[in-house]
Design a protein around this motif. Structure first.
Motif, PDB file in Angstrom:
ATOM      1  N   VAL A 189       0.799  -1.233   0.000  1.00 46.54           N
ATOM      2  CA  VAL A 189       0.000   0.000   0.000  1.00 46.54           C
ATOM      3  C   VAL A 189       0.830   1.282   0.000  1.00 46.54           C
ATOM      4  N   SER A 190       2.160   1.147   0.085  1.00 47.78           N
ATOM      5  CA  SER A 190       2.994   2.343   0.103  1.00 47.78           C
ATOM      6  C   SER A 190       4.188   2.238  -0.840  1.00 47.78           C
ATOM      7  N   HIS A 191       4.973   1.186  -0.690  1.00 44.68           N
ATOM      8  CA  HIS A 191       6.234   1.112  -1.414  1.00 44.68           C
ATOM      9  C   HIS A 191       6.041   0.880  -2.912  1.00 44.68           C
ATOM     10  N   VAL A 192       5.217  -0.095  -3.275  1.00 48.92           N
ATOM     11  CA  VAL A 192       4.984  -0.354  -4.699  1.00 48.92           C
ATOM     12  C   VAL A 192       4.246   0.804  -5.370  1.00 48.92           C
ATOM     13  N   PRO A 193       3.240   1.431  -4.750  1.00 51.50           N
ATOM     14  CA  PRO A 193       2.645   2.610  -5.391  1.00 51.50           C
ATOM     15  C   PRO A 193       3.666   3.700  -5.702  1.00 51.50           C
ATOM     16  N   HIS A 194       4.603   3.928  -4.797  1.00 48.49           N
ATOM     17  CA  HIS A 194       5.642   4.931  -5.077  1.00 48.49           C
ATOM     18  C   HIS A 194       6.537   4.468  -6.228  1.00 48.49           C
ATOM     19  N   PHE A 195       6.876   3.195  -6.221  1.00 52.97           N
ATOM     20  CA  PHE A 195       7.712   2.618  -7.276  1.00 52.97           C
ATOM     21  C   PHE A 195       7.043   2.812  -8.638  1.00 52.97           C
ATOM     22  N   LEU A 196       5.746   2.548  -8.688  1.00 50.14           N
ATOM     23  CA  LEU A 196       5.008   2.680  -9.944  1.00 50.14           C
ATOM     24  C   LEU A 196       4.871   4.137 -10.368  1.00 50.14           C
ATOM     25  N   ALA A 197       4.648   5.028  -9.408  1.00 53.44           N
ATOM     26  CA  ALA A 197       4.549   6.455  -9.735  1.00 53.44           C
ATOM     27  C   ALA A 197       5.863   6.962 -10.309  1.00 53.44           C
ATOM     28  N   ALA A 198       6.989   6.515  -9.721  1.00 50.34           N
ATOM     29  CA  ALA A 198       8.296   6.915 -10.225  1.00 50.34           C
ATOM     30  C   ALA A 198       8.534   6.366 -11.628  1.00 50.34           C
ATOM     31  N   ALA A 199       8.155   5.105 -11.837  1.00 56.81           N
ATOM     32  CA  ALA A 199       8.335   4.493 -13.153  1.00 56.81           C
ATOM     33  C   ALA A 199       7.490   5.208 -14.202  1.00 56.81           C
ATOM     34  N   TYR A 200       6.259   5.581 -13.826  1.00 55.39           N
ATOM     35  CA  TYR A 200       5.382   6.247 -14.790  1.00 55.39           C
ATOM     36  C   TYR A 200       5.902   7.631 -15.137  1.00 55.39           C
ATOM     37  N   MET A 201       6.387   8.368 -14.142  1.00 57.18           N
ATOM     38  CA  MET A 201       6.973   9.682 -14.416  1.00 57.18           C
ATOM     39  C   MET A 201       8.180   9.549 -15.329  1.00 57.18           C
ATOM     40  N   ALA A 202       9.005   8.527 -15.097  1.00 58.59           N
ATOM     41  CA  ALA A 202      10.183   8.313 -15.941  1.00 58.59           C
ATOM     42  C   ALA A 202       9.773   8.029 -17.385  1.00 58.59           C
ATOM     43  N   GLN A 203       8.700   7.242 -17.550  1.00 61.93           N
ATOM     44  CA  GLN A 203       8.218   6.931 -18.895  1.00 61.93           C
ATOM     45  C   GLN A 203       7.703   8.184 -19.596  1.00 61.93           C
ATOM     46  N   ILE A 204       7.015   9.045 -18.844  1.00 60.50           N
ATOM     47  CA  ILE A 204       6.458  10.268 -19.425  1.00 60.50           C
ATOM     48  C   ILE A 204       7.560  11.228 -19.860  1.00 60.50           C
ATOM     49  N   ILE A 205       8.528  11.469 -18.998  1.00 59.46           N
ATOM     50  CA  ILE A 205       9.528  12.503 -19.298  1.00 59.46           C
ATOM     51  C   ILE A 205      10.491  12.081 -20.403  1.00 59.46           C
ATOM     52  N   HIS A 206      10.545  10.784 -20.720  1.00 59.29           N
ATOM     53  CA  HIS A 206      11.413  10.325 -21.797  1.00 59.29           C
ATOM     54  C   HIS A 206      10.684  10.253 -23.139  1.00 59.29           C
ATOM     55  N   ALA A 207       9.394  10.580 -23.135  1.00 61.51           N
ATOM     56  CA  ALA A 207       8.639  10.589 -24.396  1.00 61.51           C
ATOM     57  C   ALA A 207       9.027  11.811 -25.220  1.00 61.51           C
ATOM     58  N   GLU A 208       8.936  11.682 -26.541  1.00 59.82           N
ATOM     59  CA  GLU A 208       9.293  12.792 -27.419  1.00 59.82           C
ATOM     60  C   GLU A 208       8.404  14.006 -27.195  1.00 59.82           C
ATOM     61  N   ASP A 209       7.147  13.766 -26.853  1.00 57.96           N
ATOM     62  CA  ASP A 209       6.205  14.867 -26.628  1.00 57.96           C
ATOM     63  C   ASP A 209       5.923  15.060 -25.139  1.00 57.96           C
ATOM     64  N   ALA A 210       6.950  14.894 -24.311  1.00 58.01           N
ATOM     65  CA  ALA A 210       6.781  14.979 -22.860  1.00 58.01           C
ATOM     66  C   ALA A 210       6.155  16.304 -22.426  1.00 58.01           C
ATOM     67  N   ASP A 211       6.609  17.410 -23.019  1.00 57.92           N
ATOM     68  CA  ASP A 211       6.072  18.717 -22.622  1.00 57.92           C
ATOM     69  C   ASP A 211       4.579  18.817 -22.906  1.00 57.92           C
ATOM     70  N   THR A 212       4.172  18.304 -24.057  1.00 58.34           N
ATOM     71  CA  THR A 212       2.749  18.346 -24.408  1.00 58.34           C
ATOM     72  C   THR A 212       1.931  17.525 -23.428  1.00 58.34           C
ATOM     73  N   ARG A 213       2.408  16.338 -23.112  1.00 58.89           N
ATOM     74  CA  ARG A 213       1.688  15.474 -22.177  1.00 58.89           C
ATOM     75  C   ARG A 213       1.534  16.142 -20.806  1.00 58.89           C
ATOM     76  N   LEU A 214       2.626  16.701 -20.304  1.00 61.77           N
ATOM     77  CA  LEU A 214       2.587  17.306 -18.986  1.00 61.77           C
ATOM     78  C   LEU A 214       1.720  18.565 -18.965  1.00 61.77           C
ATOM     79  N   ASN A 215       1.710  19.303 -20.066  1.00 58.12           N
ATOM     80  CA  ASN A 215       0.874  20.500 -20.143  1.00 58.12           C
ATOM     81  C   ASN A 215      -0.618  20.170 -20.134  1.00 58.12           C
ATOM     82  N   LEU A 216      -0.958  18.976 -20.593  1.00 67.30           N
ATOM     83  CA  LEU A 216      -2.352  18.557 -20.639  1.00 67.30           C
ATOM     84  C   LEU A 216      -2.779  17.755 -19.405  1.00 67.30           C
ATOM     85  N   ALA A 217      -1.822  17.442 -18.534  1.00 62.52           N
ATOM     86  CA  ALA A 217      -2.127  16.610 -17.365  1.00 62.52           C
ATOM     87  C   ALA A 217      -3.035  17.348 -16.392  1.00 62.52           C
ATOM     88  N   GLY A 218      -4.015  16.615 -15.852  1.00 64.96           N
ATOM     89  CA  GLY A 218      -4.964  17.202 -14.910  1.00 64.96           C
ATOM     90  C   GLY A 218      -4.744  16.709 -13.494  1.00 64.96           C
TER      91      GLY A 218
END
Length: 293
Positions: A189-218
């Protein structure tokens, strides 16, 4: 002599967790003199300026003066701290920690403190924030929150009761568990959720359109990834010290993810997809309502 529950409190690590502990006890008049111990002089001075601590001390001074020593440091820093405290520890001083894993902490206490391990009660307040430093300290951080204590089999009952009273003065609710049960549950309930959040952020920021994705994030994206902003040092130590339980939970998550993914692959199965989503939605709604009780 102070009539407070803790006449002299030593806080090792005066950031969010340690600073909030001192502030919580001060708010209800249950901490007399508060000593701050740490490796960052500027942070300690800031804690003093904010009124979180009365004085700055080293570990030897803390061991000689404190009735309660609260270790609010990354789990990886505990071994050298305990080694330094051990030869100078007063027989009536109680030590506890705030680490997010408990099996390694309990083992270290036994190995380093020897017969005096009963003066140490491992603990974990289930509270926190992505904020850090003395400025983040909040006297209400632990109010209404659970604090898990994992005493040893031979922990004196009076010491255990003493620490429970201290945490209850902070407004916390106490749960007693074994270190192993704590680590299994917190991995899920704590460690794996953080692990997954970190992995997802890493996947987002390495995308070619990372800025667009983050600008649209709610707000949903912000809520899901908020915990990835936490202390890198703290979370590195958590993952390494609880790696067995984390890896076991990741295996279980991978199975659940594959089952969900299968409903989209090949010929999509809308009914199976809806059933899995409904199961998760009902579980989350039920837990959300129960957690507010």
């Amino acid at each position: 002599m102070s009539n407070a529950l803790v006449p002299v409190l030593a806080v090792v690590g005066t950031g969010l967790i340690g600073g909030s502990f001192a502030a919580a006890l001060r708010r209800v008049g249950q901490a007399g003199r508060v000593l701050g111990v740490g490796r960052n002089p500027a942070s300690l001075q800031r804690a003093r300026d904010l009124g979180l601590i009365d004085g700055i001390a080293d570990l030897s001074q803390a061991a000689a003066q404190a009735d309660l020593i609260f270790l609010a440091t990354p789990v990886g820093a505990l071994a050298p701290i305990l080694q330094e405290l051990a030869p100078m520890l007063r027989p009536d001083t109680l030590i506890t920690d705030a680490g997010s894993t408990k099996s390694d902490v309990a083992r270290l206490a036994r190995e380093i403190l020897g017969d005096r391990h009963t003066q140490f009660i491992p603990g974990h307040p289930i509270a926190g924030s992505e904020m850090a430093g003395p400025e983040a300290a909040d006297p209400m951080l632990y109010h209404g929150r659970k604090v898990v204590l994992t005493p040893f089999e031979d922990t004196p009952g009076l010491l255990q009761h003493r620490l429970i009273r201290v945490w209850e003065a902070c407004g916390a609710r106490i749960a007693l568990m074994t270190p192993e049960a704590h680590d299994r549950a917190l991995a899920a309930v704590s460690h794996v959720p953080h692990f997954l959040a970190a992995a997802y952020m890493a996947q987002i920021i390495h995308a070619e359109d990372a800025d667009t994705r983050l600008n649209l994030a709610g707000t949903g994206f912000r809520d899901f990834t908020r915990i990835a902003a936490g202390s890198v040092e703290v979370w590195r130590d958590i993952f390494l010290s609880n790696r067995t339980a984390v890896l076991r939970e990741l295996d279980g998550f991978d199975q659940a993810l594959q089952a969900l993914r299968a409903t989209l692959e090949g010929d999509p199965d809308p009914a199976a997809l809806e059933a899995l989503l409904e199961q998760a939605a009902l579980a989350r709604r039920f837990w959300g309502g129960r957690s507010q009780m």
